[in-house]
Motif scaffolding. Structure first.
Motif, PDB file in Angstrom:
ATOM      1  N   UNK A  69     -35.206  12.132  -6.087  1.00 55.00           N
ATOM      2  CA  UNK A  69     -34.682  12.802  -4.890  1.00 55.00           C
ATOM      3  C   UNK A  69     -33.221  12.440  -4.696  1.00 55.00           C
ATOM      4  N   UNK A  70     -32.442  13.366  -4.130  1.00 49.20           N
ATOM      5  CA  UNK A  70     -31.006  13.146  -3.955  1.00 49.20           C
ATOM      6  C   UNK A  70     -30.790  12.324  -2.688  1.00 49.20           C
ATOM      7  N   UNK A  71     -30.709  11.010  -2.862  1.00 44.80           N
ATOM      8  CA  UNK A  71     -30.636  10.083  -1.736  1.00 44.80           C
ATOM      9  C   UNK A  71     -29.341   9.273  -1.767  1.00 44.80           C
ATOM     10  N   UNK A  72     -28.933   8.810  -0.609  1.00 42.28           N
ATOM     11  CA  UNK A  72     -27.838   7.858  -0.456  1.00 42.28           C
ATOM     12  C   UNK A  72     -28.429   6.626   0.218  1.00 42.28           C
ATOM     13  N   UNK A  73     -27.949   5.447  -0.151  1.00 45.31           N
ATOM     14  CA  UNK A  73     -28.601   4.204   0.261  1.00 45.31           C
ATOM     15  C   UNK A  73     -27.700   3.381   1.185  1.00 45.31           C
ATOM     16  N   UNK A  74     -28.237   3.033   2.352  1.00 45.27           N
ATOM     17  CA  UNK A  74     -27.597   2.071   3.252  1.00 45.27           C
ATOM     18  C   UNK A  74     -28.181   0.696   2.924  1.00 45.27           C
ATOM     19  N   UNK A  75     -27.336  -0.289   2.680  1.00 47.08           N
ATOM     20  CA  UNK A  75     -27.820  -1.613   2.291  1.00 47.08           C
ATOM     21  C   UNK A  75     -27.283  -2.692   3.223  1.00 47.08           C
ATOM     22  N   UNK A  76     -28.047  -3.756   3.309  1.00 47.74           N
ATOM     23  CA  UNK A  76     -27.611  -4.956   4.019  1.00 47.74           C
ATOM     24  C   UNK A  76     -27.906  -6.160   3.139  1.00 47.74           C
ATOM     25  N   UNK A  77     -26.877  -6.919   2.773  1.00 44.72           N
ATOM     26  CA  UNK A  77     -27.062  -8.123   1.973  1.00 44.72           C
ATOM     27  C   UNK A  77     -27.485  -9.258   2.901  1.00 44.72           C
ATOM     28  N   UNK A  78     -28.640  -9.850   2.616  1.00 41.04           N
ATOM     29  CA  UNK A  78     -29.134 -10.951   3.438  1.00 41.04           C
ATOM     30  C   UNK A  78     -28.810 -12.319   2.836  1.00 41.04           C
ATOM     31  N   UNK A  79     -28.804 -12.406   1.509  1.00 46.93           N
ATOM     32  CA  UNK A  79     -28.527 -13.681   0.844  1.00 46.93           C
ATOM     33  C   UNK A  79     -27.972 -13.397  -0.546  1.00 46.93           C
ATOM     34  N   UNK A  80     -27.237 -14.356  -1.094  1.00 44.04           N
ATOM     35  CA  UNK A  80     -26.668 -14.182  -2.421  1.00 44.04           C
ATOM     36  C   UNK A  80     -25.417 -13.326  -2.391  1.00 44.04           C
ATOM     37  N   UNK A  81     -25.091 -12.772  -3.546  1.00 39.44           N
ATOM     38  CA  UNK A  81     -23.859 -11.997  -3.676  1.00 39.44           C
ATOM     39  C   UNK A  81     -24.075 -10.818  -4.615  1.00 39.44           C
ATOM     40  N   UNK A  82     -23.465  -9.690  -4.262  1.00 45.46           N
ATOM     41  CA  UNK A  82     -23.442  -8.507  -5.115  1.00 45.46           C
ATOM     42  C   UNK A  82     -22.010  -8.281  -5.573  1.00 45.46           C
ATOM     43  N   UNK A  83     -21.820  -8.144  -6.894  1.00 44.53           N
ATOM     44  CA  UNK A  83     -20.501  -7.827  -7.442  1.00 44.53           C
ATOM     45  C   UNK A  83     -20.559  -6.407  -7.983  1.00 44.53           C
ATOM     46  N   UNK A  84     -19.703  -5.544  -7.463  1.00 41.38           N
ATOM     47  CA  UNK A  84     -19.694  -4.132  -7.836  1.00 41.38           C
ATOM     48  C   UNK A  84     -18.347  -3.768  -8.445  1.00 41.38           C
ATOM     49  N   UNK A  85     -18.380  -2.933  -9.472  1.00 36.62           N
ATOM     50  CA  UNK A  85     -17.142  -2.452 -10.079  1.00 36.62           C
ATOM     51  C   UNK A  85     -16.581  -1.333  -9.211  1.00 36.62           C
ATOM     52  N   UNK A  86     -15.722  -1.693  -8.259  1.00 29.82           N
ATOM     53  CA  UNK A  86     -15.140  -0.692  -7.368  1.00 29.82           C
ATOM     54  C   UNK A  86     -14.181   0.229  -8.112  1.00 29.82           C
ATOM     55  N   UNK A  87     -13.484  -0.307  -9.104  1.00 26.22           N
ATOM     56  CA  UNK A  87     -12.565   0.449  -9.955  1.00 26.22           C
ATOM     57  C   UNK A  87     -12.410  -0.343 -11.241  1.00 26.22           C
ATOM     58  N   UNK A  88     -11.931   0.305 -12.328  1.00 25.72           N
ATOM     59  CA  UNK A  88     -11.775  -0.430 -13.582  1.00 25.72           C
ATOM     60  C   UNK A  88     -10.949  -1.693 -13.394  1.00 25.72           C
ATOM     61  N   UNK A  89     -11.550  -2.843 -13.717  1.00 28.73           N
ATOM     62  CA  UNK A  89     -10.845  -4.108 -13.600  1.00 28.73           C
ATOM     63  C   UNK A  89     -10.722  -4.634 -12.185  1.00 28.73           C
ATOM     64  N   UNK A  90     -11.433  -3.994 -11.224  1.00 24.89           N
ATOM     65  CA  UNK A  90     -11.329  -4.415  -9.834  1.00 24.89           C
ATOM     66  C   UNK A  90     -12.726  -4.627  -9.255  1.00 24.89           C
TER      67      UNK A  90
END
Length: 332
Positions: A69-90
């Motif tokens: 299904x074509x969904x968009x996700x709202x997230x809340x980080x409760x613990x730990x860390x998420x590292x996302x590639x926002x842009x190449x090399x960033x």
């Protein structure tokens, strides 16, 4: 769902298929044990979930989204860390207490740290777009600037706590809470969109570029097999002019055809890693390359090996476990 529902040798494959149906989960390093748990509440309008896990990595995968299904996700980080590639090399680091909006169609890699825990709410894209007044993008939601963001964060935390205690409520009460959370999330997004409408014109243009970029990516992922696909066709598919399409990709330091080529090459690599048999001509044709020789050169330029060499390296290096499967050699 728990990764411990199955024996150790099958945990990765089972968890990937059961818990990550919209993204591609990458194999953990050899000798690393997967430890994860996912609890969900579902209705016809949304999916709520709370998950904890050991460290692992996942990436956007168009083949997994093809029938999702074509969904968009709202997230809340409760613990730990998420590292996302926002842009190449960033890389963008997201820590506990961060509320975010993420589009599974956006190309990117997501790396979870050890002991991470998140809460998420998946909403239909059309509802999110209508609430925001624009195409959604991958952005943190500033709790201090969006009036209703703290209220939604509190609601997500509370619903996660109740989900982990199923004996506390009955089905009707959970259904009412889930619908209330969905309504609050859409209200928060409307509030966020209204704040965005008061931004400077340059900020509005950035949002428009993000929407055009996302729409073009979805179109290219779906139509990448078409050999005749060009900028004009992609612009029509994204609902904008060629000039605006060029601007949307240039704002991210990308080119339209360069991105299409990357999508095709990544698809070819994935097919090589899933099939023990290899026919270069058929593979190149399926991935949108009309010229087999040009495809092989582009593949080597991108990944450092010819398609046949990549296939040989993948299928002559069995992965640990009870059965052999191709190793992930993703370069992202």
């Amino acid at each position: 769902m728990s990764s411990h529902d199955v024996e150790p040798g099958l945990r990765f494959d089972a968890w990937r298929e059961r818990a990550h149906q919209w993204v591609e989960m990458l194999p953990p390093p050899p000798g690393t044990e997967l430890d994860a748990e996912l609890l969900t509440l579902r209705s016809s309008a949304c999916v709520f979930g709370t998950m904890r896990s050991s460290a692992y990595e996942m990436r956007a995968a168009s083949r997994r989204l093809a029938h999702a299904p074509d969904m968009v996700v709202v997230t809340l980080i409760q613990a730990g860390e998420l590292v996302r590639d926002a842009a190449p090399g960033e890389p963008q680091r997201v820590g506990p207490g961060t509320l975010g909006l993420y589009d599974p169609w956006r190309i990117g890699t997501y790396r979870w740290s050890q002991g991470s825990r998140e809460v998420f709410l998946a909403l239909p894209r059309e509802e999110v777009r209508a609430a925001l007044g624009r195409e959604p993008g991958n952005v943190p939601v500033p709790l201090e600037h969006c009036t209703l963001a703290p209220a939604l964060a509190s609601q997500l935390n509370h619903l996660a706590l109740l989900t982990r205690q199923p004996q506390k409520l009955d089905g009707a009460e959970y259904a009412s809470l889930l619908e209330g959370t969905r309504s609050l999330a859409l209200l928060m997004l409307r509030n966020l969109g209204r704040q965005g409408s008061r931004e400077a014109p340059s900020d509005q243009e950035d949002d428009l570029n993000a929407g055009r970029h996302a729409a073009a990516l979805r179109f290219m992922e779906r139509e990448a097999h078409r050999h005749e696909l060009d900028v004009a066709a992609i612009a029509r598919g994204a609902g904008c002019s060629r000039t605006r399409l060029y601007a949307a990709f240039a704002s991210r330091g990308e080119t339209v055809m360069g991105t299409l080529r990357e999508i095709r090459l990544q698809r070819a690599k994935a097919l090589i890693e899933r099939s023990p048999r290899l026919h270069i001509g058929s593979l190149s044709w399926r991935c949108g390359f009309a010229d087999q020789s040009a495809f092989s050169k582009l593949f080597r330029l991108r990944f450092g090996l010819l398609p046949s060499e990549w296939h040989h390296r993948t299928w002559t290096s069995p992965a640990p476990g009870p059965t052999a499967r191709p190793r992930s050699q993703d370069s992202r």
